[in-house]
Design a protein around this motif. Structure first.
Motif, PDB file in Angstrom:
ATOM      1  N   ASN A 181      29.141  31.508  33.888  1.00 56.32           N
ATOM      2  CA  ASN A 181      28.399  32.520  34.623  1.00 56.32           C
ATOM      3  C   ASN A 181      28.505  33.864  33.937  1.00 56.32           C
ATOM      4  N   ARG A 182      29.719  34.150  33.508  1.00 58.77           N
ATOM      5  CA  ARG A 182      29.969  35.470  32.980  1.00 58.77           C
ATOM      6  C   ARG A 182      29.401  35.649  31.570  1.00 58.77           C
TER       7      ARG A 182
ATOM      8  N   GLN B  73      31.418  42.629  41.334  1.00 60.90           N
ATOM      9  CA  GLN B  73      32.078  43.270  40.201  1.00 60.90           C
ATOM     10  C   GLN B  73      33.403  42.618  39.848  1.00 60.90           C
ATOM     11  N   ARG B  74      33.739  41.572  40.576  1.00 60.13           N
ATOM     12  CA  ARG B  74      35.026  40.928  40.372  1.00 60.13           C
ATOM     13  C   ARG B  74      35.147  40.408  38.937  1.00 60.13           C
ATOM     14  N   ASP B  75      36.286  40.643  38.334  1.00 48.78           N
ATOM     15  CA  ASP B  75      36.512  40.213  36.962  1.00 48.78           C
ATOM     16  C   ASP B  75      37.765  39.354  36.938  1.00 48.78           C
TER      17      ASP B  75
ATOM     18  N   PRO C 231      59.825  32.919  52.355  1.00 49.32           N
ATOM     19  CA  PRO C 231      59.591  32.117  53.561  1.00 49.32           C
ATOM     20  C   PRO C 231      58.658  30.952  53.213  1.00 49.32           C
ATOM     21  N   ALA C 232      58.780  29.879  53.958  1.00 50.72           N
ATOM     22  CA  ALA C 232      58.086  28.639  53.604  1.00 50.72           C
ATOM     23  C   ALA C 232      56.575  28.812  53.535  1.00 50.72           C
ATOM     24  N   ASN C 233      56.034  29.699  54.358  1.00 46.05           N
ATOM     25  CA  ASN C 233      54.577  29.768  54.433  1.00 46.05           C
ATOM     26  C   ASN C 233      53.949  30.687  53.385  1.00 46.05           C
ATOM     27  N   VAL C 234      54.763  31.316  52.558  1.00 42.97           N
ATOM     28  CA  VAL C 234      54.197  32.215  51.548  1.00 42.97           C
ATOM     29  C   VAL C 234      53.472  31.412  50.477  1.00 42.97           C
ATOM     30  N   VAL C 235      52.273  31.849  50.111  1.00 42.27           N
ATOM     31  CA  VAL C 235      51.543  31.202  49.012  1.00 42.27           C
ATOM     32  C   VAL C 235      51.244  32.253  47.950  1.00 42.27           C
ATOM     33  N   TRP C 236      51.209  31.799  46.733  1.00 40.84           N
ATOM     34  CA  TRP C 236      50.887  32.717  45.639  1.00 40.84           C
ATOM     35  C   TRP C 236      49.450  32.497  45.229  1.00 40.84           C
ATOM     36  N   GLN C 237      48.727  33.572  45.138  1.00 41.89           N
ATOM     37  CA  GLN C 237      47.320  33.451  44.750  1.00 41.89           C
ATOM     38  C   GLN C 237      46.992  34.505  43.701  1.00 41.89           C
ATOM     39  N   SER C 238      45.982  34.133  42.894  1.00 39.60           N
ATOM     40  CA  SER C 238      45.578  35.048  41.835  1.00 39.60           C
ATOM     41  C   SER C 238      44.474  35.960  42.328  1.00 39.60           C
ATOM     42  N   VAL C 239      44.611  37.194  42.005  1.00 48.85           N
ATOM     43  CA  VAL C 239      43.530  38.132  42.280  1.00 48.85           C
ATOM     44  C   VAL C 239      43.170  38.826  40.971  1.00 48.85           C
ATOM     45  N   ALA C 240      41.981  39.363  40.954  1.00 47.98           N
ATOM     46  CA  ALA C 240      41.537  40.067  39.757  1.00 47.98           C
ATOM     47  C   ALA C 240      42.464  41.241  39.493  1.00 47.98           C
ATOM     48  N   LEU C 241      42.704  41.498  38.247  1.00 44.05           N
ATOM     49  CA  LEU C 241      43.616  42.587  37.923  1.00 44.05           C
ATOM     50  C   LEU C 241      43.060  43.927  38.394  1.00 44.05           C
ATOM     51  N   GLY C 242      41.770  44.083  38.279  1.00 38.62           N
ATOM     52  CA  GLY C 242      41.157  45.341  38.696  1.00 38.62           C
ATOM     53  C   GLY C 242      40.695  45.268  40.133  1.00 38.62           C
ATOM     54  N   PRO C 243      41.126  46.218  40.970  1.00 41.59           N
ATOM     55  CA  PRO C 243      40.710  46.188  42.375  1.00 41.59           C
ATOM     56  C   PRO C 243      39.260  46.629  42.514  1.00 41.59           C
ATOM     57  N   VAL C 244      38.451  45.831  43.173  1.00 37.08           N
ATOM     58  CA  VAL C 244      37.057  46.217  43.440  1.00 37.08           C
ATOM     59  C   VAL C 244      36.754  45.904  44.892  1.00 37.08           C
ATOM     60  N   ARG C 245      35.748  46.566  45.420  1.00 37.31           N
ATOM     61  CA  ARG C 245      35.369  46.319  46.806  1.00 37.31           C
ATOM     62  C   ARG C 245      34.182  45.378  46.883  1.00 37.31           C
ATOM     63  N   ASP C 246      33.484  45.229  45.790  1.00 37.60           N
ATOM     64  CA  ASP C 246      32.276  44.422  45.759  1.00 37.60           C
ATOM     65  C   ASP C 246      32.532  43.180  44.914  1.00 37.60           C
ATOM     66  N   GLY C 247      32.353  42.001  45.539  1.00 40.77           N
ATOM     67  CA  GLY C 247      32.629  40.748  44.856  1.00 40.77           C
ATOM     68  C   GLY C 247      31.819  40.569  43.581  1.00 40.77           C
TER      69      GLY C 247
ATOM     70  N   PRO D  73      37.807  38.098  49.535  1.00 42.50           N
ATOM     71  CA  PRO D  73      36.980  37.380  48.545  1.00 42.50           C
ATOM     72  C   PRO D  73      36.551  38.274  47.383  1.00 42.50           C
ATOM     73  N   ALA D  74      36.448  39.573  47.624  1.00 39.27           N
ATOM     74  CA  ALA D  74      35.989  40.472  46.559  1.00 39.27           C
ATOM     75  C   ALA D  74      36.923  40.472  45.357  1.00 39.27           C
ATOM     76  N   VAL D  75      38.183  40.125  45.577  1.00 40.68           N
ATOM     77  CA  VAL D  75      39.123  40.156  44.459  1.00 40.68           C
ATOM     78  C   VAL D  75      39.771  38.795  44.221  1.00 40.68           C
ATOM     79  N   ASN D  76      39.498  37.840  45.085  1.00 35.19           N
ATOM     80  CA  ASN D  76      40.169  36.553  44.996  1.00 35.19           C
ATOM     81  C   ASN D  76      39.702  35.770  43.780  1.00 35.19           C
ATOM     82  N   CYS D  77      40.604  35.368  42.937  1.00 33.91           N
ATOM     83  CA  CYS D  77      40.254  34.567  41.766  1.00 33.91           C
ATOM     84  C   CYS D  77      40.860  33.182  41.895  1.00 33.91           C
ATOM     85  N   GLU D  78      41.186  32.787  43.083  1.00 35.52           N
ATOM     86  CA  GLU D  78      41.941  31.552  43.223  1.00 35.52           C
ATOM     87  C   GLU D  78      41.051  30.317  43.198  1.00 35.52           C
ATOM     88  N   ASP D  79      40.142  30.201  44.159  1.00 36.21           N
ATOM     89  CA  ASP D  79      39.532  28.895  44.391  1.00 36.21           C
ATOM     90  C   ASP D  79      38.015  28.918  44.458  1.00 36.21           C
TER      91      ASP D  79
END
Lengths: 771, 193
Positions: free
Chosen positions: A766-767, A731-733, A713-729, A750-756
């Protein structure tokens, strides 16, 4: 039988007195009056009955016709199979409809044409060129040029017989080849056009011939008498019956034309028997003995049929070919001697080999599981009586190629997965539908080909296990509170619900995955994460989603429903997955497309219906995970064998103690549901992946299932998230990411968002800044 | 500092990739963002084994699953440019099998032929027949928004508006957004009660 050679004696009386004479005369007068009244009665009855003459005709059930056009997903073998089944003859030269020839990648054929509910399909000559499993091109002759589309006549798959077992295909006189009429007249009633119902000359001639031969070699009955006898009289050979027959024949001739009588005869006469089905009339006899239509038969074949009324069992060409040929030659000789055919024609026909079917075409033995579904569908609009007597033509959605391929694959496939090896106990059910329209293409009610017993596809109502999970995840995605990257907890829980014992679900093999992404939990069918999700979404929402997807019964409100403790028949599961394959558009499963009268006038049509029950964007997200089942999840093992067809979407299902092994999946064209289990509900030793998935894979490979081509569908966007699921930003990798589809307003947490979040270099430093 | 960081980065990258292959069994969606970094490319270190993927969507390409979301060019070769005669077939052995030729006014695709039949049925006032023929076309080209829309408009003319709405929404789901056909279908949906 020999016609009336005896005469009724006039009542004799002794002349005693004038008074006596008067008495005799009045008696005689009374008798004559009674006779006249009888004549009038017969005359009246014949007129009434013959005018209203209507045969009880069985309903004919047809499979879906094969459509041929450039680009169609049809192989040469599939086309020639179908042609053979329809009784087309392979021939080195195409001269008539109903013939075909093959050479290399090309099949040339002359179709017969057919009266469909949406109009007449003409008889056409076409060349079809193949390119593997597809039709590359199609063209006709000088007259027709390019032919965009041809529809073959549909194959008959079943009959619903009238109580008397009579079957016939009524035909009108102009459709009967003149050769056949002449052959019948030559051998049965050569003065048919000149007598008036009974034929004294014929009787005398028969008498002489029989006396000479010392046995009965000829009958003196006219066609009219034979017709009357078959239609209205019983078989007893009494004088009264003979007189009645003659009178009725006379009455018939008085009121009806020769053509009307001949037509009735051609349709009425008994010409064969198959089990409890009686073959009446020449049109059906042509199909029965030759699998061809009457107008496609040659002189020798017509003569063979014309010889049958004398004794259809005695001269049965399938059982007694010598007798049948001998009888045929008698017919041909009569035709020659009466000048209907020339000597060379006679010679050719006499020399022709017998080309009848080795066995009669199967009736009603073919597709009992599908037929049960058809009967269910028809029962909504037609009572049983109408189906047995009105000669309805019923056009179904059964695809013979899909059905036959599935059946040919199923038994071996089940045998291959059965543990312990091939005990023959493991049972199966399969439902295959069209992914777009909901039309049912194939059904198997058991592992055995053509199995006619307990129809598991409709009646094995079993827990569906993880097949329910897409409904849970879809309800979650649709709620807007979850994304494919929502983090779920796959950890042991104990749930307490009113009126039920505490419930502590576990994963298959008791694994615990901890924090997992939502899409991963579905792809790898994690039970604990699904329970976590389902309890957040709400059991009511899950039940409601099942209803929208097409499940029509009540869903219990227990947490265990989240893991599939809801019972469904395979055909019900097929409806759910049909809606998923339709990208959230539900189309009720259908087996009947149209019903027409015997002559092709449309009575009822059951068209494509479709209703949007889930928005396409949520469906798209769900399908990402259902394709992931093949890409990364529980159906990974099937990837190699299905390579050419990927991507596909599907879900495995396993129930407690391995009682049921399920797989439901779909490509662009087909939806397939496979269930495996034991009738006594015992352990099969199979999971969805080790049992049903493998069977499904074998079937779908044989059917060359088409890859999913779901348009985002037109409104779908693809975004990158961290490969490992975490609840705390914190720890995001974001060194390793995965790209997932999202909807605006429902972006990854935001805890897993690696997009922007900041530039790439910022994050990098930082890392690693600590080094 | 950069010289200190880079080898560590590269090493961690490679080991992560290797770990993914054998480890958790979900190799497909791995996307290596740092691999796109110019720093790595600029150095003399060998390129990582893992092929890099573009970090920003073209949606059709970033999806890790192979052609899960195909671009239009990924559609299978369903028809060989209908209407254009494909390579001349070899002459038939017995029957004169004339080369394909297009006659004026003869529709080249099955859908076009059926749409002509739909028109004929409509002209004859036989709406149900028109619907039946339109459905035949839909079965042949099930993702053609125009065909679904055609069917929807016939249903509407029959007064079967519920069915018309469902079918029109299906049509819309196959139409690229903001195209004339999508706008037309939306307008059509607006006219339904």
């Amino acid at each position: 039988m020999n016609p009336s050679t005896r005469r009724a004696q006039p009542p004799s009386s002794l002349p005693r007195a004038n008074q006596g004479f008067a008495w005799v005369w009045s008696l005689l007068g009374l008798a004559m009056l009674a006779f006249a009244a009888w004549c009038v009665k017969i005359d009246y009855e014949i007129r009434r009955d013959f005018e209203a003459l209507q045969w009880e005709l069985p309903a004919r059930i047809y499979a879906r016709p094969l459509e041929i056009y450039a680009g169609a997903h049809v192989s040469a073998a599939q086309l020639t199979d179908q042609l053979r089944r329809l009784g087309y003859r392979e021939s080195s030269e195409l001269r008539n409809p109903g013939e075909f020839q093959t050479s290399g990648n090309r099949v040339s054929l002359w179709t017969r044409g057919f009266e469909f509910w949406d109009g007449a399909e003409p008889s056409l000559y076409v060349n079809v060129e193949f390119d593997g499993n597809r039709i590359r091109e199609m063209w006709g002759d000088q007259r027709t040029g390019m032919v965009p589309l041809v529809r073959l006549e549909p194959a008959e798959i079943a009959l619903i017989n009238p109580g008397n077992g009579e079957d016939r295909v009524p035909i009108s006189l102009e459709d009967v080849p003149p050769d056949l009429v002449e052959a019948i007249i030559a051998v049965e009633d050569q003065r048919f056009y000149s007598h008036f119902g009974v034929d004294p000359i014929g009787i005398l001639r028969a008498l002489v011939a029989n006396l000479r031969a010392g046995e009965i070699v000829q009958g003196g009955s006219t066609l009219t008498q034979q017709l009357v006898k078959n239609l209205y009289l019983n078989r007893e050979q009494t004088l009264r019956r003979k007189a009645e027959e003659a009178l009725m024949a006379l009455a018939l001739e008085l009121h009806f034309s020769k053509d009307e009588i001949l037509t009735a005869y051609l349709n009425e006469v008994f010409l064969g028997q198959q089990g409890n089905r009686a073959i009446h009339g020449f049109a059906l006899a042509a199909e029965f003995y030759f699998s061809r239509s009457l107008d496609e038969l040659s002189l020798d074949e017509l003569a063979l049929l014309a010889g049958l009324p004398r004794g259809a069992s005695y001269y049965n060409p399938m059982r007694f070919p010598e007798r049948a040929v001998e009888r045929r030659n008698v017919v041909l000789a009569r035709m020659l001697s009466q000048g209907y055919i020339s000597a060379p024609d006679h010679e050719d026909a006499r020399a022709a080999p017998l080309r009848v079917n080795a066995r009669a075409p199967r009736q009603n033995a073919g597709y009992p599981a599908f037929m049960e579904l058809v009967r269910q569908d028809l029962a909504r609009d037609y009572d049983a009586e109408a189906l047995r007597t009105e000669g309805l033509r019923i056009f179904t959605t059964l695809d013979l190629h899909v059905q036959n391929t599935m059946e040919a694959t199923l038994e071996e496939a089940v045998k291959a997965v059965e543990r312990p090896v091939s005990e023959g106990k493991l049972e199966a059910a399969v439902v295959i539908t069209d992914a777009v329209t909901g039309e049912v293409r194939a059904v198997a009610g058991g592992r055995q080909r053509g199995y006619a017993g307990f129809n598991r596809a409709l009646n094995a109502v079993r827990p569906i296990g993880s097949l329910v999970k897409p409904a849970v995840y879809l309800a979650a995605l649709e709620s807007g509170r979850f994304t494919l990257a929502s983090v779920l907890s796959d950890r042991p829980v104990t749930l307490q619900s009113r009126g039920a014992p505490a419930w502590s679900p576990s994963n298959y093999d008791d694994k615990i995955f901890g924090d997992v992404y939502l899409h991963d939990a579905l792809e790898r069918s994690m039970n604990l994460a699904t329970v976590d999700l389902g309890m957040q979404v709400g059991l009511d929402k899950v039940g409601e989603m099942l209803g929208r997807l097409g499940f029509e019964r009540e869903v219990p409100q227990f947490p265990s429903v989240l893991l599939g403790s809801v019972d469904m028949a395979p055909v019900e599961v097929a409806q759910l997955y049909q809606t998923l394959a339709g990208n959230g558009f539900r189309s009720p499963l259908r087996t009947v497309e149209a019903v027409t009268t015997p002559t092709g006038e449309p009575l009822e049509r059951y068209g494509i219906e479709t209703e949007q029950v889930v928005d396409t964007a949520s469906m798209y997200l769900l399908e990402y995970a259902l394709q992931g089942v093949f890409e990364r999840g529980t159906a990974q093992t099937a990837r190699n064998r299905l390579d050419a067809s990927l991507p596909l979407a599907g879900k495995t299902g396993t129930t407690n103690d391995l009682r049921d092994s399920w797989f439901a999946g779909y490509g662009d064209d087909l939806v397939g549901v496979v269930w495996l289990g034991n009738d006594d509900n015992s352990d099969t030793g199979l999971t969805g992946a080790t049992g049903a998935l493998r069977v499904w894979t074998d079937i779908m490979r044989a059917l060359d299932i088409q890859p999913r081509l779901t348009i985002p569908p037109a409104n779908v966007v693809w975004q990158s998230v961290a490969l490992g699921p975490v609840r705390d930003g914190a720890q995001r990798d974001c060194r390793l990411t995965t790209s997932l589809p999202f909807l605006p307003g429902r972006l990854p947490d935001p805890a897993v968002n690696c997009e922007d979040d900041g530039s790439f270099m910022d994050r990098l430093f930082n890392r690693f800044g600590d080094f | 500092m950069l010289t200190r960081v880079l080898p560590i980065l590269c090493f961690s990258l490679l080991s992560a990739c290797a770990g993914m292959d054998g480890g958790r069994g979900i190799p497909a969606p791995v996307e290596d963002r740092s691999g796109a970094g110019a720093a790595v490319q600029g150095s003399s270190v060998t390129t990582p084994a893992q092929p890099t993927q573009p970090a920003t969507p073209p949606a059709a390409r970033t999806n890790p699953a192979r052609s899960v979301v195909p671009g239009i060019d990924d559609l299978p070769p369903r028809t060989v440019a209908p209407g254009i005669p494909a390579p001349q077939p070899a002459p038939a052995p017995l029957e004169p099998a004339p080369a394909p030729m297009t006659m004026p006014g003869m529709p080249a695709t099955p859908e076009a032929a059926l749409l002509m039949e739909v028109d004929a049925a409509l002209a004859a006032g036989d709406l149900e027949r028109a619907a039946a023929v339109a459905e035949r076309a839909v079965r042949i080209a099930p993702r053609d928004a125009n065909l679904w829309y055609r069917l929807a408009s016939i249903r509407a003319r029959q007064g079967r508006t519920d069915e018309a709405a469902g079918i029109a929404r299906r049509a819309l789901s196959f139409a690229a957004p903001d195209t004339p056909v999508a706008r037309e279908i939306n307008d059509f949906l607006g006219t339904l009660p």
